[in-house]
Design a protein around this motif. Structure first.
Motif, PDB file in Angstrom:
ATOM      1  N   SER A  64      34.507  -3.678  23.326  1.00 59.69           N
ATOM      2  CA  SER A  64      35.879  -3.185  23.328  1.00 59.69           C
ATOM      3  C   SER A  64      35.946  -1.759  22.779  1.00 59.69           C
ATOM      4  O   SER A  64      36.606  -0.887  23.353  1.00 59.69           O
ATOM      5  CB  SER A  64      36.767  -4.108  22.506  1.00 59.69           C
ATOM      6  OG  SER A  64      38.076  -3.606  22.430  1.00 59.69           O
ATOM      7  N   LEU A  65      35.246  -1.517  21.676  1.00 63.65           N
ATOM      8  CA  LEU A  65      35.217  -0.163  21.104  1.00 63.65           C
ATOM      9  C   LEU A  65      34.499   0.806  22.034  1.00 63.65           C
ATOM     10  O   LEU A  65      34.926   1.948  22.206  1.00 63.65           O
ATOM     11  CB  LEU A  65      34.537  -0.178  19.737  1.00 63.65           C
ATOM     12  CG  LEU A  65      35.326  -0.808  18.600  1.00 63.65           C
ATOM     13  CD1 LEU A  65      34.505  -0.804  17.319  1.00 63.65           C
ATOM     14  CD2 LEU A  65      36.644  -0.105  18.378  1.00 63.65           C
ATOM     15  N   LEU A  66      33.419   0.347  22.644  1.00 64.54           N
ATOM     16  CA  LEU A  66      32.663   1.186  23.581  1.00 64.54           C
ATOM     17  C   LEU A  66      33.554   1.591  24.750  1.00 64.54           C
ATOM     18  O   LEU A  66      33.617   2.771  25.114  1.00 64.54           O
ATOM     19  CB  LEU A  66      31.426   0.422  24.080  1.00 64.54           C
ATOM     20  CG  LEU A  66      30.554   1.115  25.115  1.00 64.54           C
ATOM     21  CD1 LEU A  66      29.896   2.349  24.518  1.00 64.54           C
ATOM     22  CD2 LEU A  66      29.502   0.157  25.648  1.00 64.54           C
ATOM     23  N   ASP A  67      34.251   0.639  25.324  1.00 65.18           N
ATOM     24  CA  ASP A  67      35.135   0.905  26.455  1.00 65.18           C
ATOM     25  C   ASP A  67      36.233   1.894  26.073  1.00 65.18           C
ATOM     26  O   ASP A  67      36.505   2.857  26.794  1.00 65.18           O
ATOM     27  CB  ASP A  67      35.733  -0.417  26.943  1.00 65.18           C
ATOM     28  CG  ASP A  67      36.521  -0.265  28.220  1.00 65.18           C
ATOM     29  OD1 ASP A  67      36.027   0.413  29.148  1.00 65.18           O
ATOM     30  OD2 ASP A  67      37.634  -0.827  28.303  1.00 65.18           O
ATOM     31  N   ALA A  68      36.866   1.685  24.924  1.00 62.13           N
ATOM     32  CA  ALA A  68      37.929   2.587  24.463  1.00 62.13           C
ATOM     33  C   ALA A  68      37.375   3.980  24.188  1.00 62.13           C
ATOM     34  O   ALA A  68      37.995   4.981  24.559  1.00 62.13           O
ATOM     35  CB  ALA A  68      38.593   2.029  23.211  1.00 62.13           C
ATOM     36  N   TYR A  69      36.217   4.044  23.559  1.00 63.07           N
ATOM     37  CA  TYR A  69      35.616   5.346  23.242  1.00 63.07           C
ATOM     38  C   TYR A  69      35.346   6.131  24.526  1.00 63.07           C
ATOM     39  O   TYR A  69      35.663   7.315  24.614  1.00 63.07           O
ATOM     40  CB  TYR A  69      34.315   5.154  22.451  1.00 63.07           C
ATOM     41  CG  TYR A  69      33.691   6.454  22.032  1.00 63.07           C
ATOM     42  CD1 TYR A  69      34.132   7.102  20.885  1.00 63.07           C
ATOM     43  CD2 TYR A  69      32.689   7.042  22.778  1.00 63.07           C
ATOM     44  CE1 TYR A  69      33.581   8.320  20.496  1.00 63.07           C
ATOM     45  CE2 TYR A  69      32.124   8.253  22.393  1.00 63.07           C
ATOM     46  CZ  TYR A  69      32.579   8.886  21.256  1.00 63.07           C
ATOM     47  OH  TYR A  69      32.042  10.089  20.878  1.00 63.07           O
ATOM     48  N   ILE A  70      34.785   5.465  25.529  1.00 66.18           N
ATOM     49  CA  ILE A  70      34.485   6.144  26.792  1.00 66.18           C
ATOM     50  C   ILE A  70      35.784   6.603  27.476  1.00 66.18           C
ATOM     51  O   ILE A  70      35.873   7.740  27.942  1.00 66.18           O
ATOM     52  CB  ILE A  70      33.645   5.231  27.709  1.00 66.18           C
ATOM     53  CG1 ILE A  70      32.238   5.087  27.131  1.00 66.18           C
ATOM     54  CG2 ILE A  70      33.593   5.781  29.133  1.00 66.18           C
ATOM     55  CD1 ILE A  70      31.373   4.062  27.812  1.00 66.18           C
ATOM     56  N   LYS A  71      36.801   5.738  27.499  1.00 67.85           N
ATOM     57  CA  LYS A  71      38.079   6.113  28.115  1.00 67.85           C
ATOM     58  C   LYS A  71      38.705   7.321  27.435  1.00 67.85           C
ATOM     59  O   LYS A  71      39.250   8.206  28.095  1.00 67.85           O
ATOM     60  CB  LYS A  71      39.059   4.939  28.061  1.00 67.85           C
ATOM     61  CG  LYS A  71      38.768   3.850  29.046  1.00 67.85           C
ATOM     62  CD  LYS A  71      39.757   2.718  28.896  1.00 67.85           C
ATOM     63  CE  LYS A  71      39.423   1.578  29.829  1.00 67.85           C
ATOM     64  NZ  LYS A  71      40.300   0.416  29.609  1.00 67.85           N
ATOM     65  N   LEU A  72      38.614   7.360  26.100  1.00 71.38           N
ATOM     66  CA  LEU A  72      39.264   8.439  25.349  1.00 71.38           C
ATOM     67  C   LEU A  72      38.467   9.737  25.357  1.00 71.38           C
ATOM     68  O   LEU A  72      39.005  10.791  25.038  1.00 71.38           O
ATOM     69  CB  LEU A  72      39.513   7.989  23.909  1.00 71.38           C
ATOM     70  CG  LEU A  72      40.534   6.863  23.765  1.00 71.38           C
ATOM     71  CD1 LEU A  72      40.561   6.340  22.336  1.00 71.38           C
ATOM     72  CD2 LEU A  72      41.922   7.346  24.183  1.00 71.38           C
ATOM     73  N   THR A  73      37.181   9.683  25.714  1.00 70.41           N
ATOM     74  CA  THR A  73      36.372  10.903  25.719  1.00 70.41           C
ATOM     75  C   THR A  73      35.956  11.318  27.114  1.00 70.41           C
ATOM     76  O   THR A  73      35.094  12.174  27.273  1.00 70.41           O
ATOM     77  CB  THR A  73      35.105  10.707  24.851  1.00 70.41           C
ATOM     78  OG1 THR A  73      34.329   9.632  25.371  1.00 70.41           O
ATOM     79  CG2 THR A  73      35.460  10.468  23.407  1.00 70.41           C
ATOM     80  N   GLU A  74      36.559  10.750  28.149  1.00 63.21           N
ATOM     81  CA  GLU A  74      36.193  11.066  29.531  1.00 63.21           C
ATOM     82  C   GLU A  74      36.262  12.551  29.847  1.00 63.21           C
ATOM     83  O   GLU A  74      35.442  13.059  30.568  1.00 63.21           O
ATOM     84  CB  GLU A  74      37.091  10.302  30.515  1.00 63.21           C
ATOM     85  CG  GLU A  74      36.644   8.897  30.742  1.00 63.21           C
ATOM     86  CD  GLU A  74      37.557   8.148  31.682  1.00 63.21           C
ATOM     87  OE1 GLU A  74      37.045   7.261  32.371  1.00 63.21           O
ATOM     88  OE2 GLU A  74      38.764   8.454  31.737  1.00 63.21           O
ATOM     89  N   GLY A  75      37.242  13.234  29.313  1.00 65.65           N
ATOM     90  CA  GLY A  75      37.413  14.651  29.618  1.00 65.65           C
ATOM     91  C   GLY A  75      36.491  15.580  28.849  1.00 65.65           C
ATOM     92  O   GLY A  75      36.411  16.761  29.143  1.00 65.65           O
ATOM     93  N   ASP A  76      35.773  15.057  27.853  1.00 60.00           N
ATOM     94  CA  ASP A  76      34.922  15.913  27.007  1.00 60.00           C
ATOM     95  C   ASP A  76      33.637  16.293  27.696  1.00 60.00           C
ATOM     96  O   ASP A  76      33.061  15.626  28.461  1.00 60.00           O
ATOM     97  CB  ASP A  76      34.593  15.193  25.684  1.00 60.00           C
ATOM     98  CG  ASP A  76      35.863  15.006  24.844  1.00 60.00           C
ATOM     99  OD1 ASP A  76      36.888  15.601  25.192  1.00 60.00           O
ATOM    100  OD2 ASP A  76      35.794  14.267  23.845  1.00 60.00           O
TER     101      ASP A  76
END
Length: 76
Positions: A64-76
């Motif tokens: 769950s944390l991995l998925d959220a982290y990837i979603k929130l950093t997609e633009g980086d």
């Protein structure tokens, strides 16, 4: 190295390996306030595995944390 592997390493180095993660762990990883974490839960970006007996005490899996982290950093 792919994006998922990089995210896994960042999570492990930032908050360590645990069986479940707390809101405080999510705050530290995502660099968000407690209210922002609750907003991410409400928006469906961060998915808790259970809600403890205490109000607003959520726990999360690594995935769950991995998925959220990837979603929130997609633009980086």
């Amino acid at each position: 190295m792919d994006r998922v592997q990089i995210a896994k390493e960042i999570i492990t180095k930032t908050i360590g390996e645990k069986s479940v993660y707390s809101v405080e762990d999510a705050q530290k990883l995502l660099k968000k306030s407690r209210q922002e974490i609750y907003n991410l839960i409400y928006e469906g970006i961060l998915k808790p595995i259970e809600r403890n007996n205490k109000p607003r005490r959520y726990t999360f899996t690594f995935i769950s944390l991995l998925d959220a982290y990837i979603k929130l950093t997609e633009g980086d």
